[in-house]
Design a protein around this motif. Sequence first.
Motif, short mmCIF file in Angstrom:
data_model
loop_
_atom_site.label_atom_id
_atom_site.label_comp_id
_atom_site.label_asym_id
_atom_site.label_seq_id
_atom_site.Cartn_x
_atom_site.Cartn_y
_atom_site.Cartn_z
N GLU A 79 0.83 -1.21 0.00
CA GLU A 79 0.00 0.00 0.00
C GLU A 79 0.86 1.26 0.00
N LEU A 82 2.01 1.84 -3.55
CA LEU A 82 0.93 2.38 -4.37
C LEU A 82 0.68 3.86 -4.08
N GLU A 83 0.74 4.22 -2.80
CA GLU A 83 0.51 5.62 -2.42
C GLU A 83 1.62 6.53 -2.97
N GLN A 85 3.42 5.94 -5.67
CA GLN A 85 3.18 6.03 -7.11
C GLN A 85 2.10 7.06 -7.43
N THR A 86 0.99 6.99 -6.71
CA THR A 86 -0.13 7.90 -6.95
C THR A 86 0.27 9.35 -6.69
N GLN A 87 0.91 9.60 -5.55
CA GLN A 87 1.24 10.97 -5.17
C GLN A 87 2.31 11.59 -6.06
N ALA A 89 3.10 10.73 -9.23
CA ALA A 89 2.53 10.95 -10.56
C ALA A 89 1.63 12.19 -10.55
N ARG A 90 0.79 12.32 -9.53
CA ARG A 90 -0.12 13.47 -9.43
C ARG A 90 0.67 14.78 -9.33
N LYS A 93 2.30 15.69 -12.71
CA LYS A 93 1.27 16.11 -13.67
C LYS A 93 0.74 17.50 -13.33
#
Length: 117
Positions: A79, A82-83, A85-87, A89-90, A93
């Motif tokens: 987890e 994954l967090e 990766q999400t943060q 990438a966001r 961007k």
Amino acid sequence: MAEQKLGTVRISPQVLATIARLTTLAVPGVASLYHDLGSDVDRLFRGRGGGGGISIEVVDGAVRVDVDIVADKDVNLYELGLEIQTQVARAIKEMVGMPVLAVNVHIADVTIRAPAG
């Protein structure tokens, strides 16, 4: 009315690395970035636009990020990855407007912090 081109905007890979570094360190469960990347050959190939636990590669205007971390104990490592990766990438961007090809998270170690006091 036609839009006038004023010139070019270039974002240094070091800026992308800073965004990735600060974002990663802000994720709960990340103790630190992992700085020991192994041999000099590893550092040569992994050190593009980063160093210190972050590696950035820009391919055809898109970003690939490698993050090497030390995790806190008692954290679900999957987890956490994954967090991150999400943060990351966001953040890239939103702040830079560049697409993100991948955020590869490498959990190099787990730390056990001594109780405060």
